[in-house]
Design an enzyme around this catalytic site. Structure first.
Site: not given
Ligand SMILES: Nc1ncnc2c1ncn2[C@@H]1O[C@H](COP(=O)(O)OP(=O)(O)OP(=O)(O)O)[C@@H](O)[C@H]1O
Ligand SMILES: O=C([O-])CC(=O)C(=O)O
Ligand SMILES: [Ca+2]
Ligand SMILES: [Mn+2]
Length: 654
Positions: A335, A358, A372
């Site tokens: 992941h 992301t 992801d």
């Molecule tokens: N210092 C920081 N570093 C990273 N992200 C930040 C920071 N400050 C704020 N953010 C915000 O935090 C969020 C990070 O979300 P992101 O989509 O990258 O999560 P993810 O790890 O990909 O989760 P998922 O697995 O659910 O997709 C974004 O909305 C980003 O703008």
């Molecule tokens: O699965 C989802 O809805 C969003 C995601 O990427 C996570 O939770 O890791």
């Molecule tokens: Ca993501």
């Molecule tokens: Mn995810």
């Protein structure tokens, strides 16, 4: 006098309407004698508008070339394959499958299901109806279907398709069940901490039949035949049967899109999803604890979704399948996000939802491999998916330009709020949910690495959004520490913002994705340790959460600072920095990072209340310790007890 663009000149004469005079060119008055269309009726005119596209017909059976088949034969074989997927397991008869939109009167080929022989059951009404199959439609066709038939579907000002996922705006992990049979009983991780909630084969079949009956009762269903995993040797063929254009477009974007040739030779899928969406499970059915059920049957290679329209269930359901299939082939499923520098240096970004996979893997100076889900094999890394799924809450063009620009025609925008007239999206609006999302094909990111594969990773970055504000913004990890934090899978987010809860909520999710793993976490951890050691990768822990105090007192670390930290990891400068060891967690913390104020690098310096910093640090350390107790009885790796000992010692010490 103003020329109005048609060569005509309007004059104003002050008496109400301007008198229009026609300017005569060459003395000849304009008439309609220009070339006309080659059609004598409106229907003929419409038929001129569209030209025939390449055939999209999956042929059952694998490698045999079917080049001498006629279009009609191809269509028939395609329908037979889909018909087999939609067949009831109990009735002898069922609806007939035809291709195409029922709203269009067109000549259609049709096929009756090959149902299992059940001699005592007579013909039912369902045998008398047709189920139209909308097979691998294009984004444009899916837009039309969504806008015409699905409430809440709109084109936004940037061209994306805004959709509503209905009552559920996130996944339902407590409603996800896995069939426990002789094989899975011993292979999978069951019991405390495991995401695999058991169900029996019979109950699975009841739910499968319920989903199939529902889908067959519709006028039309959507079928997507696509791939998972960019590693050609380990590509998986998936078929998704769903009731909504939204679901079909979501999977079109998120899975790997086959070329017309690949689709022609698609054959039988390796895995099939029956997504009945809003149609609930029957609560009188054994094991059902709500009206939602997401059921995985590894032996049958099928997944059934009842009672939720949240599209992420399909994406993450398939990810679970990969977490089973890939380790069987000695391939590690992760992941994580992944990107690559100009010199071919690959980084992995692990982290729970919302920690920055992301956001940080989408980096204008690097090639995006994926955001992801990845595999790490003997050949290097490969993305499992063909698209990205970005969080949209508070999205801004300035901070995340590549994601912003990817939200255009073809992109699915879930649960966002927009101006009813201009269709401008307000990304700050949480009226529907805080979990607003954009799903777009990976090539919408300008520097996507296509095909989405890369060499062995050089850096393994563990992201934690620490809302307690006590973890350093960055620390360098030993291999044992990397394993400790990988198995712990920590993040802490703010619980509920509305009801005034100020206390951060710690979450531990093994392998930064306990909801998706199928085997015991130590299996994945051992594989990661082995691969990192073999390929000399360095582990890092990056806190993308709070600094200067916990949530409420401190602030979230500026994205710009986190990006500078990540840059220093990528370019190798951080490896050469000066370090000091932190108390309790024993983390190696750099004293300087270019572009980042040094006073935040050691978190205690950013807190005004040192006493409360220490208290919070100890509290978090206690939570880590308690969480890790579950793993103390497990050996990690094969024949290397030292690693297990080292990992146990790599946690907080107090
Ligand atoms: N210092 C920081 N570093 C990273 N992200 C930040 C920071 N400050 C704020 N953010 C915000 O935090 C969020 C990070 O979300 P992101 O989509 O990258 O999560 P993810 O790890 O990909 O989760 P998922 O697995 O659910 O997709 C974004 O909305 C980003 O703008
Ligand atoms: O699965 C989802 O809805 C969003 C995601 O990427 C996570 O939770 O890791
Ligand atoms: Ca993501
Ligand atoms: Mn995810």
């Amino acid at each position: 006098m103003a020329e109005n663009g048609n060569g005509n000149v309007a004059t104003e004469n002050g008496n109400g309407l301007g008198k229009i005079q026609t300017k005569h060119h060459n003395g000849i008055c304009h008439d309609d004698s220009g070339p006309t269309v080659k059609a004598s009726t409106i229907d003929e005119l419409h038929s001129l508008q569209k030209k025939k596209s390449a055939p999209t017909t999956p042929i059952s059976g694998n490698s045999t070339p079917f080049t001498n088949l006629t279009d009609e034969e191809r269509q028939k074989m395609q329908l037979q394959s889909i018909s087999a997927s939609l067949a009831s397991l109990t009735r002898e008869t069922g609806p007939k499958v035809v291709k195409g939109d029922p709203a269009k009167s067109q000549k259609v080929a049709h096929v009756t299901h090959h149902h299992h022989v059940a001699p005592t059951i007579a013909v039912s009404d369902s045998a008398l109806k047709f189920t139209h199959v909308l097979y691998n439609l294009s984004p444009a066709e899916l837009y039309e279907q969504a806008i015409k038939y699905e409430k809440g579907s709109f084109v936004t000002s940037s061209g994306a398709l805004a959709t509503l996922s209905g009552a559920k705006t996130g996944r339902s992990p407590r409603d996800k069940r896995v069939v426990k049979d002789e094989v899975t009983e011993s292979e999978l991780w069951w019991g405390k901490g495991s995401p695999n909630i058991e169900m029996d084969e019979q109950t699975f079949l009841v739910n499968r039949e319920r989903a199939v009956d529902y889908l067959n009762s519709l006028d039309k269903v959507f079928v997507n035949d696509q791939f998972l995993n960019w590693d050609p040797e380990n590509r998986i063929k998936v078929r998704i049967v769903s009731a909504r254009a939204y679901h079909s477009l979501f999977m079109h974007n998120m899975c790997i899109r086959p070329s017309p040739e690949e689709l022609e030779n698609f054959g039988t899928p390796d895995f099939t999803i029956y997504n009945a969406g809003k149609f609930p499970c029957n609560r009188f059915t054994h094991y059902m604890t709500s009206s939602t059920s997401i059921d995985l049957n590894l032996a049958r290679r099928e997944m059934v979704i009842l009672g939720t329209q949240y599209a992420g269930e399909m994406k993450k359901g398939l990810f679970s399948v990969m977490h089973y299939l890939m380790p069987k082939r000695q391939i590690l499923s992760l992941h994580s996000g992944s990107n690559m520098g100009k010199d071919g240096d690959v980084a992995l970004f692990f982290g729970l939802s919302g920690t920055g996979k992301t956001t940080l893997s989408t980096d204008h100076n690097r090639y995006l491999i994926g955001d992801d889900e990845h595999c790490w094999s003997e050949n290097g890394v490969s993305n499992i998916e063909g698209g990205c799924y970005a969080k949209c809450i508070d999205l801004s063009r300035e901070k995340e330009p590549d994601i912003w620009n990817a939200i255009r025609f073809g992109t699915v925008l879930e649960n966002v709020v927009f101006d009813e007239h201009t269709r401008e999206v307000d990304y700050t609006d949480k009226s529907v949910t805080e979990n607003t999302r954009a799903a777009y094909p990976i090539e919408y990111i300008p520097n996507a690495k296509l095909p989405c594969v890369g060499p062995h990773p050089k850096n393994v970055i563990l992201l934690a959004c620490d809302a307690f504000g006590v973890l350093p913004p960055v620390s360098k990890l030993s291999l044992a520490q990397t394993m400790y934090h990988f198995i712990s899978g920590y993040t802490a987010l703010v619980a509920g913002t509305e009801d005034g809860i100020k206390e951060p909520q710690a979450t531990f999710s093994a392998c930064f994705g306990a909801a998706f793993i199928m085997l015991h976490p130590t299996k994945y951890a051992a594989m990661l340790a082995e691969k990192m050691e073999t390929h000399g990768a360095t582990g890092w822990l990056v806190n993308t959460g709070w600094s200067g105090g916990s949530y409420g007192t401190g602030n979230r670390i500026k994205l710009n600072y986190t990006r500078k930290i990540i840059d220093a990891i990528h370019n190798g400068s951080l490896l050469k920095a000066e370090y000091k060891k932190s108390e309790i967690f024993g983390l190696e913390t750099p004293t300087e990072v270019e572009g980042v104020p040094s006073e935040i690098l050691d978190p205690v310096n950013a807190w005004s209340d040192k006493y409360s910093y220490n208290e919070t640090l100890l509290k978090l350390a206690g939570l880590f310790k308690k969480n890790f107790e579950t793993f103390t009885n497990y050996k990690i790796g094969t024949g290397n007890d030292n690693l297990t000992e080292e990992i146990l010692a790599a946690g907080p010490n107090f």
